[in-house]
Design an enzyme around this catalytic site. Sequence first.
Site, PDB file in Angstrom:
ATOM      1  N   ASP A  74       0.894  -1.440  -0.050  1.00 23.43           N
ATOM      2  CA  ASP A  74      -0.032  -0.011  -0.095  1.00 23.43           C
ATOM      3  C   ASP A  74       0.725   1.155  -0.055  1.00 23.43           C
ATOM      4  OD1 ASP A  74      -2.053  -1.776   0.165  1.00 23.43           O
ATOM      5  OD2 ASP A  74      -2.893  -0.793   1.931  1.00 23.43           O
ATOM      6  N   ASP A  75       0.197   2.463  -0.356  1.00 29.44           N
ATOM      7  CA  ASP A  75       0.531   3.816  -0.051  1.00 29.44           C
ATOM      8  C   ASP A  75       1.757   4.091  -1.103  1.00 29.44           C
ATOM      9  OD1 ASP A  75      -0.931   3.606   2.022  1.00 29.44           O
ATOM     10  OD2 ASP A  75       0.321   3.906   3.582  1.00 29.44           O
ATOM     11  N   HIS A 126      -6.052   2.938  -4.265  1.00 29.86           N
ATOM     12  CA  HIS A 126      -5.891   3.043  -2.767  1.00 29.86           C
ATOM     13  C   HIS A 126      -6.414   4.760  -2.557  1.00 29.86           C
ATOM     14  CE1 HIS A 126      -5.148   1.970   1.220  1.00 29.86           C
ATOM     15  NE2 HIS A 126      -3.991   2.591   1.322  1.00 29.86           N
ATOM     16  N   HIS A 130      -5.601   9.562   0.624  1.00 30.98           N
ATOM     17  CA  HIS A 130      -5.561   8.461   1.930  1.00 30.98           C
ATOM     18  C   HIS A 130      -6.512   8.853   2.998  1.00 30.98           C
ATOM     19  CE1 HIS A 130      -4.015   5.577   4.688  1.00 30.98           C
ATOM     20  NE2 HIS A 130      -3.527   4.828   3.690  1.00 30.98           N
ATOM     21  N   TYR A 167      -7.118   2.475   5.615  1.00 33.72           N
ATOM     22  CA  TYR A 167      -7.326   2.177   7.162  1.00 33.72           C
ATOM     23  C   TYR A 167      -8.414   1.270   7.051  1.00 33.72           C
ATOM     24  CZ  TYR A 167      -5.470   6.930   7.354  1.00 33.72           C
ATOM     25  OH  TYR A 167      -4.643   8.017   7.227  1.00 33.72           O
ATOM     26  N   HIS A 219       3.444  -2.329   3.213  1.00 36.86           N
ATOM     27  CA  HIS A 219       3.771  -0.875   2.634  1.00 36.86           C
ATOM     28  C   HIS A 219       5.071  -0.672   2.037  1.00 36.86           C
ATOM     29  CE1 HIS A 219       0.535  -0.649   5.667  1.00 36.86           C
ATOM     30  NE2 HIS A 219      -0.042   0.274   5.150  1.00 36.86           N
TER      31      HIS A 219
END
Length: 268
Positions: A74-75, A126, A130, A167, A219
Amino acid sequence: MRVWALPLALVALVSCVTQSVPRRQQARVHTAAARPVVIDPVMLAKRLRAMQPGWPRSRKFDCARLKCVALTFDDGPGEYTWRLLDLLRQRDVRATFFVIGQMVAADKGGRIVRRIVGDGHEIGNHSWSHPPLAELSHEALQKELKHTEDIVRRLTGVRMRVMRPPYGSTDDEVAAETRREGLAQILWNVDTLDWRDRVATTVARRAGEAKPGSIVLLHDIHRTTVEAVPALLDTLGRKGYTFVTVSELYGRTPAPGRTYTERTPTGR
């Protein structure tokens, strides 16, 4: 697609075009052949992907019988993503990357997301910035998903089919919107907590606790997570695991709007 395969793919593409275009179009192609031809590699990659409906094409693992695990990152894309892609390529491992639109925009020219796609990994939405999606207005929720969809599609030619709510924040409205956007919601059942505990050995140990059908949360924006990858691949590899993308884990593209956390013995 591997970089070394691009010349071969170009030859194949030219051959297919020459054999399939109508006679009148062939005449135009032959007339122009005398002039120098400049090939845009980005456009070529898009045309090659267009020849493969349902990207990324599944390698058809039978995860009802094999011990499969889906590694998800992720991210990103971030400053360590390129190194991660090198490590995964060396092991011939495919993963799923849930990218943030703002991070994609910061990667000038989309070099990293194009490599994610070119290396055969699955790419997912995603959000743009965020936020917890369940706390947004309907209009803000739409923008978060749509802006990221647009930039990834423009840079890679790929229409994403999976997403991960930041989240894990989701509700009925998020589910309804992802259904309209054609996106399945992918959560996880193994959390490495790599964002909190920046210790490579700890991250590798937690990932190594995956069970058959697990979706592992990592991540790629953290150096220690990338450093943990060789060890976690070794640990799971010794246990006989096959590394797959999320879609390969289920043997199909997950259903839009539905939430997935792991593959159960029944295939759900």
